[in-house]
Design a protein around this motif. Structure first.
Motif, PDB file in Angstrom:
ATOM      1  N   PRO A   1       0.829  -1.206   0.000  1.00 49.17           N
ATOM      2  CA  PRO A   1       0.000   0.000   0.000  1.00 49.17           C
ATOM      3  C   PRO A   1       0.866   1.260   0.000  1.00 49.17           C
ATOM      4  O   PRO A   1       2.049   1.213   0.345  1.00 49.17           O
ATOM      5  CB  PRO A   1      -0.809  -0.114   1.296  1.00 49.17           C
ATOM      6  CG  PRO A   1      -0.042  -1.056   2.155  1.00 49.17           C
ATOM      7  CD  PRO A   1       0.707  -1.964   1.239  1.00 49.17           C
ATOM      8  N   PRO A   2       0.289   2.380  -0.392  1.00 51.33           N
ATOM      9  CA  PRO A   2       1.027   3.641  -0.399  1.00 51.33           C
ATOM     10  C   PRO A   2       1.539   4.015   0.986  1.00 51.33           C
ATOM     11  O   PRO A   2       0.977   3.640   2.002  1.00 51.33           O
ATOM     12  CB  PRO A   2      -0.006   4.664  -0.882  1.00 51.33           C
ATOM     13  CG  PRO A   2      -1.051   3.869  -1.568  1.00 51.33           C
ATOM     14  CD  PRO A   2      -1.082   2.544  -0.876  1.00 51.33           C
ATOM     15  N   VAL A   3       2.622   4.782   0.977  1.00 50.98           N
ATOM     16  CA  VAL A   3       3.261   5.257   2.202  1.00 50.98           C
ATOM     17  C   VAL A   3       3.274   6.782   2.166  1.00 50.98           C
ATOM     18  O   VAL A   3       3.656   7.376   1.157  1.00 50.98           O
ATOM     19  CB  VAL A   3       4.710   4.723   2.304  1.00 50.98           C
ATOM     20  CG1 VAL A   3       5.420   5.292   3.513  1.00 50.98           C
ATOM     21  CG2 VAL A   3       4.719   3.202   2.316  1.00 50.98           C
ATOM     22  N   LYS A   4       2.862   7.412   3.262  1.00 51.82           N
ATOM     23  CA  LYS A   4       2.839   8.875   3.348  1.00 51.82           C
ATOM     24  C   LYS A   4       4.146   9.355   3.981  1.00 51.82           C
ATOM     25  O   LYS A   4       4.579   8.834   5.004  1.00 51.82           O
ATOM     26  CB  LYS A   4       1.659   9.345   4.189  1.00 51.82           C
ATOM     27  CG  LYS A   4       1.540  10.867   4.259  1.00 51.82           C
ATOM     28  CD  LYS A   4       0.383  11.293   5.132  1.00 51.82           C
ATOM     29  CE  LYS A   4      -0.886  11.205   4.330  1.00 51.82           C
ATOM     30  NZ  LYS A   4      -2.030  11.842   5.010  1.00 51.82           N
ATOM     31  N   ARG A   5       4.756  10.357   3.343  1.00 49.16           N
ATOM     32  CA  ARG A   5       5.986  10.949   3.874  1.00 49.16           C
ATOM     33  C   ARG A   5       5.879  12.471   3.788  1.00 49.16           C
ATOM     34  O   ARG A   5       5.201  13.005   2.928  1.00 49.16           O
ATOM     35  CB  ARG A   5       7.195  10.488   3.069  1.00 49.16           C
ATOM     36  CG  ARG A   5       7.389   8.984   3.133  1.00 49.16           C
ATOM     37  CD  ARG A   5       8.852   8.611   3.122  1.00 49.16           C
ATOM     38  NE  ARG A   5       8.978   7.197   3.414  1.00 49.16           N
ATOM     39  CZ  ARG A   5       9.384   6.288   2.556  1.00 49.16           C
ATOM     40  NH1 ARG A   5       9.726   6.643   1.343  1.00 49.16           N
ATOM     41  NH2 ARG A   5       9.459   5.024   2.913  1.00 49.16           N
ATOM     42  N   SER A   6       6.590  13.129   4.692  1.00 47.82           N
ATOM     43  CA  SER A   6       6.639  14.589   4.677  1.00 47.82           C
ATOM     44  C   SER A   6       7.832  15.045   3.848  1.00 47.82           C
ATOM     45  O   SER A   6       8.922  14.486   3.955  1.00 47.82           O
ATOM     46  CB  SER A   6       6.782  15.147   6.092  1.00 47.82           C
ATOM     47  OG  SER A   6       5.618  14.913   6.817  1.00 47.82           O
ATOM     48  N   ILE A   7       7.596  16.049   3.032  1.00 49.79           N
ATOM     49  CA  ILE A   7       8.626  16.637   2.173  1.00 49.79           C
ATOM     50  C   ILE A   7       8.555  18.142   2.353  1.00 49.79           C
ATOM     51  O   ILE A   7       7.467  18.710   2.470  1.00 49.79           O
ATOM     52  CB  ILE A   7       8.360  16.292   0.683  1.00 49.79           C
ATOM     53  CG1 ILE A   7       8.454  14.795   0.435  1.00 49.79           C
ATOM     54  CG2 ILE A   7       9.269  17.052  -0.237  1.00 49.79           C
ATOM     55  CD1 ILE A   7       9.840  14.264   0.233  1.00 49.79           C
ATOM     56  N   GLU A   8       9.698  18.784   2.349  1.00 52.45           N
ATOM     57  CA  GLU A   8       9.722  20.253   2.409  1.00 52.45           C
ATOM     58  C   GLU A   8       9.987  20.796   1.012  1.00 52.45           C
ATOM     59  O   GLU A   8      10.963  20.433   0.360  1.00 52.45           O
ATOM     60  CB  GLU A   8      10.794  20.735   3.381  1.00 52.45           C
ATOM     61  CG  GLU A   8      10.717  22.225   3.620  1.00 52.45           C
ATOM     62  CD  GLU A   8      11.618  22.676   4.749  1.00 52.45           C
ATOM     63  OE1 GLU A   8      12.165  23.789   4.632  1.00 52.45           O
ATOM     64  OE2 GLU A   8      11.770  21.936   5.730  1.00 52.45           O
ATOM     65  N   ILE A   9       9.073  21.652   0.568  1.00 50.58           N
ATOM     66  CA  ILE A   9       9.184  22.281  -0.752  1.00 50.58           C
ATOM     67  C   ILE A   9       9.085  23.784  -0.556  1.00 50.58           C
ATOM     68  O   ILE A   9       8.105  24.279  -0.002  1.00 50.58           O
ATOM     69  CB  ILE A   9       8.051  21.837  -1.699  1.00 50.58           C
ATOM     70  CG1 ILE A   9       8.008  20.322  -1.828  1.00 50.58           C
ATOM     71  CG2 ILE A   9       8.220  22.473  -3.073  1.00 50.58           C
ATOM     72  CD1 ILE A   9       6.794  19.827  -2.574  1.00 50.58           C
TER      73      ILE A   9
ATOM     74  N   PHE B   1       7.625   3.814  -6.031  1.00 50.74           N
ATOM     75  CA  PHE B   1       7.835   5.178  -6.510  1.00 50.74           C
ATOM     76  C   PHE B   1       8.774   5.946  -5.596  1.00 50.74           C
ATOM     77  O   PHE B   1       9.578   6.757  -6.065  1.00 50.74           O
ATOM     78  CB  PHE B   1       6.501   5.911  -6.689  1.00 50.74           C
ATOM     79  CG  PHE B   1       5.698   5.371  -7.831  1.00 50.74           C
ATOM     80  CD1 PHE B   1       6.109   5.526  -9.140  1.00 50.74           C
ATOM     81  CD2 PHE B   1       4.514   4.684  -7.602  1.00 50.74           C
ATOM     82  CE1 PHE B   1       5.381   5.009 -10.203  1.00 50.74           C
ATOM     83  CE2 PHE B   1       3.765   4.169  -8.647  1.00 50.74           C
ATOM     84  CZ  PHE B   1       4.201   4.329  -9.953  1.00 50.74           C
ATOM     85  N   TRP B   2       8.709   5.701  -4.288  1.00 54.56           N
ATOM     86  CA  TRP B   2       9.670   6.323  -3.372  1.00 54.56           C
ATOM     87  C   TRP B   2      11.086   5.866  -3.729  1.00 54.56           C
ATOM     88  O   TRP B   2      12.022   6.666  -3.739  1.00 54.56           O
ATOM     89  CB  TRP B   2       9.348   5.997  -1.917  1.00 54.56           C
ATOM     90  CG  TRP B   2       8.214   6.786  -1.354  1.00 54.56           C
ATOM     91  CD1 TRP B   2       7.029   6.291  -0.889  1.00 54.56           C
ATOM     92  CD2 TRP B   2       8.134   8.201  -1.171  1.00 54.56           C
ATOM     93  NE1 TRP B   2       6.222   7.310  -0.451  1.00 54.56           N
ATOM     94  CE2 TRP B   2       6.879   8.502  -0.611  1.00 54.56           C
ATOM     95  CE3 TRP B   2       9.005   9.260  -1.446  1.00 54.56           C
ATOM     96  CZ2 TRP B   2       6.487   9.797  -0.303  1.00 54.56           C
ATOM     97  CZ3 TRP B   2       8.603  10.552  -1.142  1.00 54.56           C
ATOM     98  CH2 TRP B   2       7.355  10.809  -0.581  1.00 54.56           C
TER      99      TRP B   2
END
Length: 76
Positions: free
Chosen positions: A5-13, A26-27
């Protein structure tokens, strides 16, 4: 190929944090692209984000990342 299943991650943009949900494959591909370019994952995501916002019909960020990765794979 293992399904996961998909995994949620925090990214700073551009100085702000956002959460992105992608399947692990995809990660992994995103990390590989960043490593190949010698930049952090955040830099690749920021580039994809800017490109998708300039598109005629912008899509969601996770979708844009998946499309960018597939396009990169097909260009090889």
């Amino acid at each position: 190929m293992k399904y996961h299943p998909p995994v949620k991650r925090s990214i700073e943009i551009a100085g702000h944090k956002t959460s992105i949900t992608l399947e692990p494959v995809f990660w992994d591909m995103l990390r590989d692209a960043a490593r190949d370019r010698g930049v952090p994952v955040n830099a690749i995501v920021a580039q994809i984000d800017a490109e998708r916002l300039d598109a005629d019909e912008p899509t969601g960020l996770a979708s844009a990342i998946r499309q960018w990765l597939v396009d990169r794979l097909q260009a090889r």
